[in-house]
Each structure stands twice: as structure tokens, then as C-alpha cells.
Design a protein around this motif. Structure first.
Motif, PDB file in Angstrom:
ATOM      1  N   SER A  16      13.751  13.436 -10.116  1.00  0.00           N
ATOM      2  CA  SER A  16      13.189  12.981  -8.853  1.00  0.00           C
ATOM      3  C   SER A  16      11.708  12.953  -9.076  1.00  0.00           C
ATOM      4  O   SER A  16      11.094  13.358 -10.076  1.00  0.00           O
ATOM      5  CB  SER A  16      13.436  14.138  -7.788  1.00  0.00           C
ATOM      6  OG  SER A  16      13.034  15.253  -7.971  1.00  0.00           O
ATOM      7  N   SER A  18       7.707  12.576  -7.772  1.00  0.00           N
ATOM      8  CA  SER A  18       6.672  13.391  -7.018  1.00  0.00           C
ATOM      9  C   SER A  18       6.552  12.502  -5.631  1.00  0.00           C
ATOM     10  O   SER A  18       6.614  11.381  -5.701  1.00  0.00           O
ATOM     11  CB  SER A  18       5.514  13.596  -7.703  1.00  0.00           C
ATOM     12  OG  SER A  18       4.787  12.342  -7.976  1.00  0.00           O
ATOM     13  N   PRO A  19       6.031  13.238  -4.769  1.00  0.00           N
ATOM     14  CA  PRO A  19       5.751  12.582  -3.204  1.00  0.00           C
ATOM     15  C   PRO A  19       4.785  11.374  -3.541  1.00  0.00           C
ATOM     16  O   PRO A  19       4.977  10.384  -2.799  1.00  0.00           O
ATOM     17  CB  PRO A  19       5.469  13.795  -2.450  1.00  0.00           C
ATOM     18  CG  PRO A  19       5.755  14.759  -2.873  1.00  0.00           C
ATOM     19  CD  PRO A  19       5.909  14.741  -4.542  1.00  0.00           C
ATOM     20  N   ALA A  20       3.700  11.493  -4.375  1.00  0.00           N
ATOM     21  CA  ALA A  20       2.791  10.517  -4.612  1.00  0.00           C
ATOM     22  C   ALA A  20       3.375   9.348  -5.070  1.00  0.00           C
ATOM     23  O   ALA A  20       3.046   8.265  -4.760  1.00  0.00           O
ATOM     24  CB  ALA A  20       1.644  11.015  -5.377  1.00  0.00           C
ATOM     25  N   ASP A  21       4.317   9.529  -6.024  1.00  0.00           N
ATOM     26  CA  ASP A  21       5.082   8.481  -6.727  1.00  0.00           C
ATOM     27  C   ASP A  21       5.965   7.791  -6.124  1.00  0.00           C
ATOM     28  O   ASP A  21       5.934   6.517  -5.957  1.00  0.00           O
ATOM     29  CB  ASP A  21       5.852   9.016  -8.015  1.00  0.00           C
ATOM     30  CG  ASP A  21       4.787   9.454  -9.214  1.00  0.00           C
ATOM     31  OD1 ASP A  21       3.558   8.909  -9.145  1.00  0.00           O
ATOM     32  OD2 ASP A  21       5.328   9.976 -10.168  1.00  0.00           O
ATOM     33  N   GLU A  22       6.721   8.538  -5.091  1.00  0.00           N
ATOM     34  CA  GLU A  22       7.405   7.914  -4.076  1.00  0.00           C
ATOM     35  C   GLU A  22       6.891   7.234  -3.140  1.00  0.00           C
ATOM     36  O   GLU A  22       7.238   5.794  -2.973  1.00  0.00           O
ATOM     37  CB  GLU A  22       8.388   8.892  -3.287  1.00  0.00           C
ATOM     38  CG  GLU A  22       9.337   9.569  -4.056  1.00  0.00           C
ATOM     39  CD  GLU A  22      10.285  10.484  -3.063  1.00  0.00           C
ATOM     40  OE1 GLU A  22      10.919   9.754  -2.496  1.00  0.00           O
ATOM     41  OE2 GLU A  22      10.158  11.698  -3.335  1.00  0.00           O
ATOM     42  N   LYS A  23       5.546   7.581  -2.668  1.00  0.00           N
ATOM     43  CA  LYS A  23       5.016   6.616  -1.997  1.00  0.00           C
ATOM     44  C   LYS A  23       4.288   5.488  -2.308  1.00  0.00           C
ATOM     45  O   LYS A  23       4.112   4.285  -1.821  1.00  0.00           O
ATOM     46  CB  LYS A  23       3.898   7.546  -1.415  1.00  0.00           C
ATOM     47  CG  LYS A  23       4.111   8.461  -0.233  1.00  0.00           C
ATOM     48  CD  LYS A  23       2.960   9.041   0.543  1.00  0.00           C
ATOM     49  CE  LYS A  23       1.883   9.747  -0.222  1.00  0.00           C
ATOM     50  NZ  LYS A  23       0.834  10.622   0.293  1.00  0.00           N
ATOM     51  N   GLY A  52      14.585   9.730  -5.144  1.00  0.00           N
ATOM     52  CA  GLY A  52      14.277  10.464  -4.008  1.00  0.00           C
ATOM     53  C   GLY A  52      14.298   9.779  -2.527  1.00  0.00           C
ATOM     54  O   GLY A  52      14.686   8.672  -2.652  1.00  0.00           O
ATOM     55  N   PHE A  54      12.713   9.367   0.197  1.00  0.00           N
ATOM     56  CA  PHE A  54      11.763   8.778   0.636  1.00  0.00           C
ATOM     57  C   PHE A  54      11.767   7.215   0.221  1.00  0.00           C
ATOM     58  O   PHE A  54      11.656   6.196   0.844  1.00  0.00           O
ATOM     59  CB  PHE A  54      10.323   9.262   0.477  1.00  0.00           C
ATOM     60  CG  PHE A  54       9.599   8.398   1.301  1.00  0.00           C
ATOM     61  CD1 PHE A  54       8.998   8.610   2.578  1.00  0.00           C
ATOM     62  CD2 PHE A  54       8.315   7.747   0.477  1.00  0.00           C
ATOM     63  CE1 PHE A  54       8.062   7.917   3.307  1.00  0.00           C
ATOM     64  CE2 PHE A  54       7.226   6.907   1.112  1.00  0.00           C
ATOM     65  CZ  PHE A  54       7.102   7.159   2.655  1.00  0.00           C
ATOM     66  N   GLY A 110       2.937   7.916   3.759  1.00  0.00           N
ATOM     67  CA  GLY A 110       4.101   8.890   3.656  1.00  0.00           C
ATOM     68  C   GLY A 110       4.760   8.973   4.979  1.00  0.00           C
ATOM     69  O   GLY A 110       5.672   9.883   5.166  1.00  0.00           O
ATOM     70  N   GLN A 111       4.783   7.865   5.690  1.00  0.00           N
ATOM     71  CA  GLN A 111       5.583   7.830   7.058  1.00  0.00           C
ATOM     72  C   GLN A 111       6.903   6.939   6.780  1.00  0.00           C
ATOM     73  O   GLN A 111       6.895   5.941   6.056  1.00  0.00           O
ATOM     74  CB  GLN A 111       4.675   7.276   8.138  1.00  0.00           C
ATOM     75  CG  GLN A 111       3.460   7.958   8.327  1.00  0.00           C
ATOM     76  CD  GLN A 111       2.509   7.122   9.467  1.00  0.00           C
ATOM     77  OE1 GLN A 111       2.849   6.581  10.075  1.00  0.00           O
ATOM     78  NE2 GLN A 111       1.629   8.007   9.988  1.00  0.00           N
ATOM     79  N   TRP A 112       8.021   7.425   7.407  1.00  0.00           N
ATOM     80  CA  TRP A 112       9.170   6.374   7.610  1.00  0.00           C
ATOM     81  C   TRP A 112       8.944   5.358   8.284  1.00  0.00           C
ATOM     82  O   TRP A 112       8.201   5.297   9.411  1.00  0.00           O
ATOM     83  CB  TRP A 112      10.289   7.470   8.075  1.00  0.00           C
ATOM     84  CG  TRP A 112      10.648   8.806   7.361  1.00  0.00           C
ATOM     85  CD1 TRP A 112       9.857   9.652   7.389  1.00  0.00           C
ATOM     86  CD2 TRP A 112      11.336   8.717   6.035  1.00  0.00           C
ATOM     87  NE1 TRP A 112      10.216  10.678   6.418  1.00  0.00           N
ATOM     88  CE2 TRP A 112      11.213  10.083   5.612  1.00  0.00           C
ATOM     89  CE3 TRP A 112      12.143   7.920   5.548  1.00  0.00           C
ATOM     90  CZ2 TRP A 112      11.832  10.825   4.716  1.00  0.00           C
ATOM     91  CZ3 TRP A 112      12.855   8.641   4.280  1.00  0.00           C
ATOM     92  CH2 TRP A 112      12.695   9.836   3.844  1.00  0.00           C
TER      93      TRP A 112
END
Length: 123
Positions: A16, A18-23, A52, A54, A110-112
Motif C-alpha cells: 500500500s 503512503s497517504p501523501a503518495d495516494e493524494k 489504497g 483513497f 485529502g478529501q473524498w
């Protein structure tokens, strides 16, 4: 004698992100739709859907929006013979630009986000 479980079949699941990469990838997928149509979200969905939740949601949303736009563009081109199609194409182009930028900004924050007026082909 110790019995070990059998090895799992198939390739191991991708790691998976990281959140930064997903954004980042979600933002790039939305912006890629502006320049490459449904091709960028399709490739992004096929490659990143297991990385991920997101990025999966944003790539599926972008792909659904771009496929809906493709249908609208085809209908607009057909309707150009009746003059109405020109207005359909102009409206679709403006909506594609505005909604893709809004979606990219939301993804970067980072919002849906769900595009309005979109047919859900992929979930």
C-alpha cells in the motif's frame, strides 16, 4: 514432523502507498483526464486500484466521469447536424475543465470527491 501451510497462489499483493503518495496519484489522475481523456484514469485505475482505498476511489470516480464525458461528446458530435450539438460540446468541455480542477484540488487536500452528473460504470 511440523506441517507448514501451503504457499499462497499468485503474486503477492502490492504494497500500500503512503497517504501523501495516494493524494499525489489521485491528483495526477484527475488532471490526466483533462489532457488524455479516459485513458489516464483507466491506466491509473488498473495500476493503482489495489494500492489504497483513497486512490482507488479517486481513480474509479475519475474513470466514471471521463466515460460519461465520452458518451456526451459522442452525442454532441452526432447532434452537431442539428446545431444543438455545438452547445452540448461547449457545455461538456467547460464542465470537464471545472469539475476536473475541483476534483484535483479535493484530492490534493485529502478529501473524498464525487463528480456530479456521472454514470457509475466502475465502483
Amino acid at each position: 514432523m511440523t506441517q507448514y501451510p501451503p504457499p499462497p497462489y499468485g503474486p503477492p499483493p502490492p504494497p500500500s502507498m503512503s497517504p501523501a503518495d495516494e493524494k499525489m496519484w489521485a491528483t495526477l489522475i484527475h488532471l490526466g483526464g483533462l489532457f488524455f481523456g479516459f485513458i489516464a484514469p483507466l491506466i491509473g485505475y488498473l495500476v493503482l486500484k489495489d494500492r489504497g482505498p483513497f486512490v482507488r476511489a479517486h481513480t474509479a470516480t475519475a474513470l466514471n466521469f471521463q466515460l460519461t464525458l465520452l458518451i456526451v461528446y459522442v452525442a454532441g458530435y452526432i447532434l452537431t447536424f442539428v446545431i444543438v450539438g455545438i452547445f452540448v460540446l461547449i457545455a461538456a468541455g467547460i464542465l470537464a475543465l471545472v469539475f476536473s480542477i475541483i476534483a484535483a484540488v479535493k484530492a490534493n487536500q485529502g478529501q473524498w470527491y464525487q463528480y456530479p452528473m456521472t454514470i457509475r460504470f466502475v465502483s
